[in-house]
Motif scaffolding. Structure first.
Motif, mmCIF file in Angstrom:
data_model
loop_
_atom_site.group_PDB
_atom_site.id
_atom_site.type_symbol
_atom_site.label_atom_id
_atom_site.label_comp_id
_atom_site.label_asym_id
_atom_site.label_seq_id
_atom_site.Cartn_x
_atom_site.Cartn_y
_atom_site.Cartn_z
ATOM 1 N N VAL A 219 42.064 22.635 36.532
ATOM 2 C CA VAL A 219 43.238 22.148 37.253
ATOM 3 C C VAL A 219 44.489 22.517 36.463
ATOM 4 C CG1 VAL A 219 44.475 20.088 38.046
ATOM 5 C CG2 VAL A 219 41.996 20.256 38.366
ATOM 6 N N ILE A 220 45.466 23.085 37.151
ATOM 7 C CA ILE A 220 46.724 23.503 36.545
ATOM 8 C C ILE A 220 47.850 22.577 37.010
ATOM 9 C CG2 ILE A 220 48.421 25.374 36.387
ATOM 10 C CD1 ILE A 220 45.831 26.029 34.957
ATOM 11 N N SER A 221 48.743 22.211 36.115
ATOM 12 C CA SER A 221 49.860 21.348 36.487
ATOM 13 C C SER A 221 50.723 22.038 37.532
ATOM 14 C CB SER A 221 50.710 21.003 35.266
ATOM 15 O OG SER A 221 51.436 22.135 34.818
ATOM 16 N N ASN A 222 51.378 21.247 38.367
ATOM 17 C CA ASN A 222 52.208 21.812 39.434
ATOM 18 C C ASN A 222 53.296 22.733 38.887
ATOM 19 O OD1 ASN A 222 50.851 20.572 41.551
ATOM 20 N ND2 ASN A 222 52.121 18.738 41.490
ATOM 21 N N ALA A 223 53.949 22.305 37.813
ATOM 22 C CA ALA A 223 55.050 23.088 37.255
ATOM 23 C C ALA A 223 54.579 24.447 36.763
ATOM 24 C CB ALA A 223 55.720 22.316 36.113
ATOM 25 N N PHE A 224 53.442 24.477 36.037
ATOM 26 C CA PHE A 224 52.920 25.743 35.518
ATOM 27 C C PHE A 224 52.419 26.619 36.661
ATOM 28 C CE2 PHE A 224 50.078 28.597 33.225
ATOM 29 C CZ PHE A 224 50.813 28.871 32.077
ATOM 30 N N PHE A 225 51.837 25.989 37.672
ATOM 31 C CA PHE A 225 51.328 26.725 38.827
ATOM 32 C C PHE A 225 52.460 27.448 39.541
ATOM 33 C CE2 PHE A 225 50.280 27.120 43.332
ATOM 34 C CZ PHE A 225 49.012 27.670 43.291
ATOM 35 N N GLU A 226 53.538 26.732 39.810
ATOM 36 C CA GLU A 226 54.662 27.327 40.533
ATOM 37 C C GLU A 226 55.302 28.469 39.739
ATOM 38 O OE1 GLU A 226 55.567 26.826 43.594
ATOM 39 O OE2 GLU A 226 54.030 25.283 43.881
ATOM 40 N N LYS A 227 55.380 28.316 38.443
ATOM 41 C CA LYS A 227 56.048 29.302 37.604
ATOM 42 C C LYS A 227 55.192 30.538 37.346
ATOM 43 C CE LYS A 227 58.447 29.753 33.151
ATOM 44 N NZ LYS A 227 58.824 29.064 31.890
ATOM 45 N N ASN A 228 53.860 30.365 37.338
ATOM 46 C CA ASN A 228 52.981 31.454 36.890
ATOM 47 C C ASN A 228 51.871 31.798 37.885
ATOM 48 O OD1 ASN A 228 53.930 31.700 33.899
ATOM 49 N ND2 ASN A 228 53.557 29.510 34.180
ATOM 50 N N LYS A 229 52.069 31.495 39.148
ATOM 51 C CA LYS A 229 50.992 31.672 40.129
ATOM 52 C C LYS A 229 50.432 33.091 40.143
ATOM 53 C CE LYS A 229 49.618 31.018 44.929
ATOM 54 N NZ LYS A 229 50.010 30.580 46.294
#
Length: 336
Positions: A219-229
């Motif tokens: 599971v990836i945090s929302n912030a990291f997901f949005e920045k590094n998808k």
């Protein structure tokens, strides 16, 4: 034969340097990511193998793995921002992703029989019905909680019929062996120690599989997901390749000797490893399309919500990323 060996090694070397060269030419610095994990035989091996065998590095990733003793601390670290991702079962999939605080980008396992409810030999507890009015130790909000709730329901009991004691997995085993509690949920890695002290099995996840199969993954945090998808499939590809390598005895033995040999025998490690289910990338893709991944996550989350350990359940379209996993699978196949 020697010539063939040299040709093979040369080809492998060329492929490796080609991949590294392509990354270098791109001019992109490695993606740095901090991932938390629990050191259990079912959860940790793909991460550890991906790190030890250079699979993360080959994907131009700079991964820092951080070991946690329990899921609660790990989820707090992920929500608090000191972690970018975490790999576990109900502790992160339900408590983080399904609640809308992160995204499951890479499922890695299904908990087939990883959690087991044991009782002391002199407690008189033989069945789930015998738990009524008794202390049962387990970590709240985890796969163990799912097991207890489902076992009680199937036995016609309510959660209030037992005296639930909230404590970590290692502490539950210690308490059970010492006779401090008559019953506890332990993980497969502690079965050997518990049975040597006369503890007996009452029930386990296997008795409720696949209806209550608990999904585990990254599971990836929302912030990291949005920045590094765009870069996240590279992480998934390394994990998929690591899972394939774990089918090889030498790799599994190396993983045991490096991380688990001081805790248990190799037979115990293998026993625990085999109590998880590890679908292939193609099987996961099929389960995504059939809605099984969403159903597994939602079923576990609903049990925990009913138990009061999580406050809300989100939409699968928000907490699952099948597109990221599909790209990861393609990358893994391309890199073999």
């Amino acid at each position: 034969m020697l010539r063939k060996l040299i040709e093979t090694l040369t080809a492998v070397t060329v492929l490796c340097f080609t991949a590294i060269g392509a990354q270098a030419q791109s001019g992109e610095p490695p993606l740095r990511i901090r991932i938390g994990y629990l050191l259990s035989e079912v959860v940790a091996p793909p991460l550890l193998v991906a790190q030890d065998e250079g699979l993360f590095k080959a994907q131009n990733l700079d991964v820092e793995l951080i070991k946690f003793d329990n899921g609660t601390q790990m989820t707090q670290a992920l929500v608090g921002g000191s972690l970018h991702g975490a790999l576990a079962g109900a502790a992160v999939v339900s408590s983080i992703a399904v609640r809308g605080l992160g995204v499951l980008i890479n499922p890695t396992y299904l908990e087939y029989d990883t959690n087991l409810l044991y009782a002391t030999g002199d407690s008189g507890i033989k069945t789930v019905q015998d738990l009524k009015g008794k202390q049962v130790a387990f970590p709240f909000g985890t796969t163990a909680h799912v097991l207890v709730v489902e076992a009680l329901k199937k036995a016609g009991l309510k959660f209030s019929d037992i005296k639930a004691v909230n404590t970590g997995y290692q502490a539950t085993t210690t308490a059970l062996i010492a006779g401090a509690v008559p019953a506890a949920v332990i993980t497969a890695g502690f079965v050997e120690a518990a049975t040597k002290k006369g503890a007996v099995r009452v029930t386990s996840l296997k008795d409720f599989y696949p209806q209550t199969a608990v999904l585990g993954g990254l599971v990836i945090s929302n912030a990291f997901f949005e920045k590094n998808k765009a870069a996240l499939p590279r992480i998934g590809a390394a994990l998929i390749q690591a899972q394939v390598l774990l089918n090889q005895e030498p790799i599994r033995k190396k993983n045991y000797e490096t991380y688990f040999s001081k805790m248990e025998s190799y037979d115990a490690y293998t026993f625990s490893f085999d109590l998880g289910k590890y679908p292939t990338a193609d099987e996961w893709l099929k389960s995504f399309k059939e809605g099984k991944v969403a159903n597994w996550a939602l079923t576990t989350a609903q049990i925990l919500k009913d138990a009061g350990t999580i406050d809300r359940i989100g939409e699968p379209s928000k907490f699952l990323a099948p597109d990221v996993f599909e790209k990861a699978a393609q990358l893994a196949k391309a890199g073999k």
